[in-house]
Scaffold this active site. Structure first.
Site, short mmCIF file in Angstrom:
data_model
loop_
_atom_site.label_atom_id
_atom_site.label_comp_id
_atom_site.label_asym_id
_atom_site.label_seq_id
_atom_site.Cartn_x
_atom_site.Cartn_y
_atom_site.Cartn_z
N CYS A 1 -7.26 6.17 7.17
CA CYS A 1 -8.11 5.60 6.12
C CYS A 1 -9.54 5.46 6.64
O CYS A 1 -9.75 5.04 7.78
CB CYS A 1 -7.58 4.24 5.67
SG CYS A 1 -5.90 4.33 5.04
N GLU B 1 -1.85 -5.38 17.89
CA GLU B 1 -2.38 -6.70 17.52
C GLU B 1 -1.55 -7.34 16.42
O GLU B 1 -0.89 -6.66 15.64
CB GLU B 1 -3.82 -6.57 17.07
CG GLU B 1 -3.95 -5.65 15.91
CD GLU B 1 -5.38 -5.36 15.52
OE1 GLU B 1 -6.25 -5.47 16.37
OE2 GLU B 1 -5.58 -5.04 14.36
N SER C 1 -1.73 -0.35 -0.94
CA SER C 1 -3.18 -0.26 -0.75
C SER C 1 -3.69 0.79 -1.72
O SER C 1 -3.61 1.99 -1.44
CB SER C 1 -3.50 0.17 0.67
OG SER C 1 -2.92 -0.72 1.58
N CYS D 1 -10.86 2.11 8.27
CA CYS D 1 -9.98 1.45 9.24
C CYS D 1 -10.16 2.00 10.65
O CYS D 1 -10.12 3.21 10.86
CB CYS D 1 -8.54 1.64 8.78
SG CYS D 1 -7.33 1.16 10.01
N GLY E 1 -0.80 0.39 11.73
CA GLY E 1 0.26 1.34 11.40
C GLY E 1 0.67 1.32 9.95
O GLY E 1 0.35 0.39 9.20
N GLU E 2 1.35 2.39 9.55
CA GLU E 2 1.90 2.53 8.19
C GLU E 2 3.40 2.24 8.29
O GLU E 2 4.16 3.05 8.83
CB GLU E 2 1.62 3.95 7.68
CG GLU E 2 2.45 4.41 6.51
CD GLU E 2 2.40 3.48 5.29
OE1 GLU E 2 1.34 3.34 4.70
OE2 GLU E 2 3.46 2.89 4.96
N CYS F 1 1.02 -11.48 10.30
CA CYS F 1 0.71 -10.09 9.95
C CYS F 1 1.07 -9.22 11.17
O CYS F 1 0.45 -9.35 12.22
CB CYS F 1 -0.77 -10.03 9.63
SG CYS F 1 -1.38 -8.41 9.33
N CYS G 1 -2.09 5.07 14.03
CA CYS G 1 -1.64 5.37 12.67
C CYS G 1 -2.04 6.79 12.31
O CYS G 1 -3.09 7.26 12.74
CB CYS G 1 -2.28 4.38 11.70
SG CYS G 1 -1.74 4.60 10.01
N CYS H 1 -7.52 -4.48 10.11
CA CYS H 1 -6.60 -3.98 11.12
C CYS H 1 -7.29 -3.06 12.12
O CYS H 1 -8.16 -2.30 11.78
CB CYS H 1 -5.37 -3.33 10.49
SG CYS H 1 -5.64 -1.72 9.83
S1 SF4 Z 1 -3.41 1.19 9.74
FE1 SF4 Z 1 -3.31 0.94 7.51
S2 SF4 Z 1 -5.44 0.96 6.82
FE2 SF4 Z 1 -5.40 1.76 8.92
S3 SF4 Z 1 -5.28 4.00 8.73
FE3 SF4 Z 1 -3.18 3.25 8.88
S4 SF4 Z 1 -2.52 2.94 6.77
FE4 SF4 Z 1 -4.74 3.11 6.72
#
Ligand code: SF4
Length: 355
Positions: free
Chosen positions: A123, A86, A224, A126, A169-170, A112, A119, A343
């Site tokens: 978190c 997305e 973050s 999320c 994603g990171e 964005c 990911c 996200c």
């Molecule tokens: S996408 Fe961002 S907020 Fe979501 S788990 Fe991964 S690092 Fe964390």
């Protein structure tokens, strides 16, 4: 077939002779928004045929678009292997016209982008994190998100947008492709988005922050942080077990920051978790000595979440305290609240609908 968006102009110059063709191809794709090699009229026919055999232009197909009341738009795309990602378009400033109807200001946008499918970071707040990691996006799949949104929204080629790596994603877990995308974005024959207009938002992978800092690309950094002590942060962000707050702060102290810029600390403010005055005081102390700016983000509740949106009065008091003590702090009004813009949420909803 791979997308030509994966290639830097240097790579195309090495591959295609004479090498000025690379510049022409870049301009057709990123500035004239063509959708096929056949439209690249100043290229010889045989080169166009060769390119068509070898490459696609866009690796994305649109599955769904949602528009929020505040003008932000969220897009769900399928990649060539049918995985989905997305992207969100956030209008930062609307167009303005004078009394004669002449435009005095163009609209300004931030895109964005996602950097991975899924990911690894997990978190707690999320949805992307809950569904696990699938794969990294290629540089072209990252670049395509901005190109697609500019085309779809009739944003003129010369209107530059800002890019934040804050979707799924990171980004620092995909450092190689993300830094390649930063360079492709910056190309003056392409989208011409300088690194100063690109912000990497990371959960705090300390060694990768140091690595990126050594590259000295001029890109901006957002962290973050969300909590001021390891016990709370580890509950929100399990990555804190590997890289605790001290290691993140130490890594940031090595990161080159442009004179007029600051490192942005994202603080997702959650009711009864990290919204107290005690937290505000500790945050002030923690960031002492760093050129920092804090961005408070209201937690945006989603189905199945254990956390709640904080009260406005607590968020305002938190921000006032930091600002009155010399730590710049803003409150981000949650754009895209009604389209679930945290996200991973659009993707999750679509999957639920399809299930
Ligand atoms: S996408 Fe961002 S907020 Fe979501 S788990 Fe991964 S690092 Fe964390």
């Amino acid at each position: 077939m791979t997308t030509i968006l994966d290639a830097t102009k240097d790579e195309l110059e090495k591959e295609i002779r004479p090498n000025f063709r690379a510049k022409q191809i870049y301009q057709w794709i990123y500035q004239k928004y063509v959708n096929s090699f056949d439209e690249m009229l100043n290229l010889p026919k045989n080169l166009r045929a060769e390119l068509s055999k070898k490459y696609t232009i866009s690796p994305l197909s649109l599955i769904k678009e949602e528009q929020s009341g505040d003008g932000s738009k969220k897009y769900l795309f399928a990649l060539s292997d049918n995985l989905t990602i997305e992207t969100v378009l956030l209008p930062m400033k609307l167009e303005e016209f004078d009394e004669k109807g002449i435009r005095v200001h163009h609209a300004r946008y931030t895109v964005c982008v996602s950097s991975q499918v899924g990911c690894k970071i997990g978190c707690a707040f999320c949805l992307t994190g809950k569904s696990g990691f699938v794969r990294n996006l290629s540089a072209g799949e990252i670049v395509a998100q901005v190109l697609f949104l500019k085309k779809m929204n009739n944003i003129d080629a010369e209107r530059r947008v800002n890019v934040v790596y804050m979707g799924m994603g990171e980004p620092l877990d995909n450092l190689q492709n993300v830094t390649k995308a930063i360079n492709i974005f910056a190309d003056l024959d392409g989208l011409s988005i300088s690194p100063k207009r690109q912000t990497i938002s990371t959960s705090g992978l300390s060694p990768q922050i140091v690595k990126l800092g050594k590259m000295d690309m001029g890109v901006l950094l957002a962290i973050s942080l969300h909590a001021i002590d390891d016990d709370t942060r580890v509950k929100l962000m399990p990555i804190n077990k590997a890289y605790n707050i001290k290691s993140v702060i130490d890594a940031l102290k090595t990161f080159p920051v442009n004179m007029r810029k600051r490192i942005l600390f994202e603080y997702l403010i959650i009711k009864n978790v990290n919204d107290s005055m005690h937290s505000a005081k500790k945050l002030l102390k923690l960031l002492g000595g760093i050129k920092a700016k804090v961005n408070l983000i209201y937690f945006n509740p989603h189905a199945g979440s254990d956390f709640q949106r904080p009260d406005e009065k607590d968020v305002v008091a938190f921000a006032d305290f930091l600002n009155s003590h010399g730590l710049l702090c803003t409150i981000r009004q949650s754009k895209g609240l009604d389209i679930s813009a945290a996200c991973g949420q659009l993707k999750q909803r679509k999957e639920n609908e399809l299930a």
